[in-house]
Design an enzyme around this catalytic site. Structure first.
Site, PDB file in Angstrom:
ATOM      1  CG  HIS A  44      46.976-143.010  -0.438  1.00 59.89           C
ATOM      2  ND1 HIS A  44      47.212-141.720  -0.027  1.00 59.89           N
ATOM      3  CD2 HIS A  44      48.145-143.679  -0.254  1.00 59.89           C
ATOM      4  CE1 HIS A  44      48.465-141.615   0.400  1.00 59.89           C
ATOM      5  NE2 HIS A  44      49.051-142.792   0.263  1.00 59.89           N
ATOM      6  CG  HIS A  68      53.332-144.386  -2.484  1.00 59.74           C
ATOM      7  ND1 HIS A  68      52.206-143.940  -3.119  1.00 59.74           N
ATOM      8  CD2 HIS A  68      53.090-144.221  -1.159  1.00 59.74           C
ATOM      9  CE1 HIS A  68      51.322-143.530  -2.224  1.00 59.74           C
ATOM     10  NE2 HIS A  68      51.837-143.687  -1.024  1.00 59.74           N
ATOM     11  CD  GLU A  72      54.893-148.819   5.072  1.00 60.93           C
ATOM     12  OE1 GLU A  72      54.748-147.913   4.222  1.00 60.93           O
ATOM     13  OE2 GLU A  72      54.894-148.612   6.300  1.00 60.93           O
ATOM     14  CG  ASP A  73      50.417-150.390   3.244  1.00 56.75           C
ATOM     15  OD1 ASP A  73      51.174-150.559   4.223  1.00 56.75           O
ATOM     16  OD2 ASP A  73      49.911-149.301   2.932  1.00 56.75           O
ATOM     17  CG  ASP A 140      52.377-140.855   1.316  1.00 59.48           C
ATOM     18  OD1 ASP A 140      51.344-141.486   0.990  1.00 59.48           O
ATOM     19  OD2 ASP A 140      53.025-141.076   2.350  1.00 59.48           O
ATOM     20  CG  ASP A 260      53.248-109.683   4.884  1.00 61.85           C
ATOM     21  OD1 ASP A 260      52.669-109.662   5.993  1.00 61.85           O
ATOM     22  OD2 ASP A 260      54.165-110.474   4.604  1.00 61.85           O
TER      23      ASP A 260
HETATM   24 MN    MN Z   1      50.988-143.584   1.007  1.00 61.90          MN
END
Ligand code: MN
Length: 518
Positions: A44, A68, A72-73, A140, A260
């Site tokens: 990811h 990133h 958090e994880d 993300d 269009d």
């Molecule tokens: Mn992520």
């Protein structure tokens, strides 16, 4: 690794070493985690970093993309990241973490309730400090949408809706047309799969019938341009399902009114050639309506989009839309603000680090400055209503001109004083009357896209306390409040809720509901 190969063409040796270090570090940190698809988790952040490289982002963003989700994880702390990869990378990672936390608890911005205000503030503060945070969030979100099938139906709906209401418009505001499109198509296919399929089939049927005729037009135009000695690239673009869906609602669901569905795009080197080609097309074919000729080159769309559009009837009686633009305009239409990091990396990075948007930001990006003002208010603990946010950030925007031809970007429904304060706080302060397109214009009449606005100032003219009912933007409100304070008129100032509500009613909001079948 594919990613590193690509990165080597963009960044120098030391930067690549650092990127490799980040990938190694992230792989270890996420080692025992899996995505819902069963894949190793590291796939990811690698996807995200890859996108950022493709978009031409600076190396700090790419490294922050790799890292990133770590804070958090995993158990790794932000200070570890700071000591290993430096303050700038840590700053961006922190921002992304805050946005994730905020949006995890937040149903969506348009439904936000008072108790989620704190999260919303976090989101805005994180994004407002460095726009790169938002660009990473878009990458993300793109990957999370493309792996959405592994989530529960409830999660799918929630993520799809939030994508259409928040991330799509954000990408659009950043001028990142291609990303907006990808987000919208994926999200809509989950939000209303039946309608998505129906429209997809409808488009396929239509195009099947027309594509050979369109091929003939393509060749005819190509040949003609060659005769004029103009070098051009011509390709066709098919309207996205989601934008077709929105347009059909405006046209009573009649696909015959949509001209269009497929457009021919002509891309050239020079701006002058765009106008030349417009002339050539109009002498070759009959334009169907003058009002359908759009010059977004001289007056760009609020997000910076530039192009000429015209719709003509071809010799085989087909209605075809043409879009004419330069390669540079095309690049911007696809990549938007991300493109400018690539061109002007040093300067922008420096300015963004200081927490201030670069003064060289193009006019159409003035909303970033406005975003920062909202953020400052939130940081100072000031109340800001959801309606005001709608106006400042998610409302439609208009362009108005000064008599000298400078372009200013304002929310739809903005009043003359909003313009005056945007030009300069002293112009606002001494505003005496307004002329719009050469005519006297009252203080309480909204400006329109394309208006030429002249502020008549008088040295002795000063702000009045009832002006608070004659402005709509946070920017003007802040300036006026300060000035009234200096004049001793402060006590009368309170956020004029009524006026705001009235203005908000005039602002079109995005509403996504499954279409009811007739
Ligand atoms: Mn992520």
């Amino acid at each position: 690794m594919e990613l590193l190969k690509r990165a080597k063409q963009l960044y120098d040796v030391n930067q690549i070493l650092e990127l490799e270090h980040a990938i190694e570090f992230a792989s270890t940190a996420h080692a025992d985690q899996k995505r819902d698809s069963g894949e190793p988790y590291i796939n990811h952040p690698i996807f995200v970093a890859n996108k950022l490289i493709l978009w031409g982002m600076d190396i700090d963003s790419v490294i922050a993309g790799v890292l990133h989700d770590i804070v958090e994880d995993t158990t790794v702390s932000l200070s570890t990241i700071e000591s290993l990869f430096g303050g700038d990378v840590a700053f961006i990672v922190d921002g992304v973490t805050k946005v994730s936390k905020a949006s995890a608890d937040m149903e969506n911005l348009t439904n936000y309730l008072p108790q989620t205000k704190d999260n919303l503030s976090k989101l805005l503060i994180a994004v407002g400090q460095d726009i790169r945070v938002l660009i990473i969030k878009l990458a993300d979100r793109l990957h999370n949408l493309s792996t959405l099938k592994y989530k529960s139906p409830e999660k799918q709906q929630k993520i799809a809706r939030e994508s259409l209401e928040v991330f799509g418009p954000m990408a659009d505001r950043l001028g990142m047309g291609r990303v907006r499109l990808q987000i919208e198509e994926l999200a809509f296919s989950y939000l209303d799969p039946v309608e998505f399929k129906r429209l997809k089939n409808l488009v396929a049927k239509r195009l099947g019938k027309n594509s050979r005729q369109l091929q003939e037009v393509h060749q005819e135009v190509e040949k003609t341009l060659k005769e004029y000695g103009i070098k051009a690239e011509i390709d066709s673009r098919i309207k996205s399902i989601y934008s077709l869906y929105l347009k059909l609602q405006k046209y009573n669901n009649n696909i015959d009114d949509i001209h269009d569905l497929m457009a021919l795009r002509i891309i050239v080197d020079r701006k002058e050639d765009c106008y030349l080609i417009l002339g050539i097309l109009h002498s070759l074919y009959q334009p169907i309506m003058i009002s359908r000729i759009k010059d977004y080159i001289s007056t760009p769309k609020p997000n910076g989009y530039q192009s000429l559009h015209t719709t003509v009837i071809t010799h085989n009686k087909q209605i075809v839309e043409f879009q004419i633009r330069t390669f540079e305009m095309h690049e911007f239409a696809e990549r938007g603000l991300a493109a400018s990091f690539h061109y002007n990396e040093q300067k922008r990075t420096k300015d963004y680090k200081s927490g201030r948007p670069s003064s060289t930001l193009p006019n159409n990006m003035q909303w970033i400055t406005q975003l920062q003002e909202v953020v400052t208010k939130l940081k100072n603990g000031e109340e800001i209503s959801r309606d005001q946010l709608q106006i400042d950030l998610f409302g439609n925007r208009i362009f108005v001109h000064s008599p000298k031809g400078d372009i200013y970007n304002l929310p739809e429904g903005a009043l003359p004083l909003d313009f005056a304060y945007l030009v300069h706080s002293d112009i606002g302060k001494h505003a005496y009357s307004f002329q719009v397109n050469g005519k006297i214009h009252p203080f309480d009449k909204p400006l329109q896209n394309g208006d030429i606005v002249e502020v008549i100032t008088r040295k002795l003219s000063l702000p009045k306390s009832d002006w608070k009912n004659l402005i709509t933007t946070t920017h003007a409100r802040n300036k006026l409040r300060t000035q009234l304070g200096h004049l001793g008129l402060m006590n009368v100032i309170d956020t004029s809720k009524m006026i705001r509500e009235k203005t908000v009613r005039n602002i079109k909001r995005i509403k996504i509901r499954p279409r009811r079948k007739k």
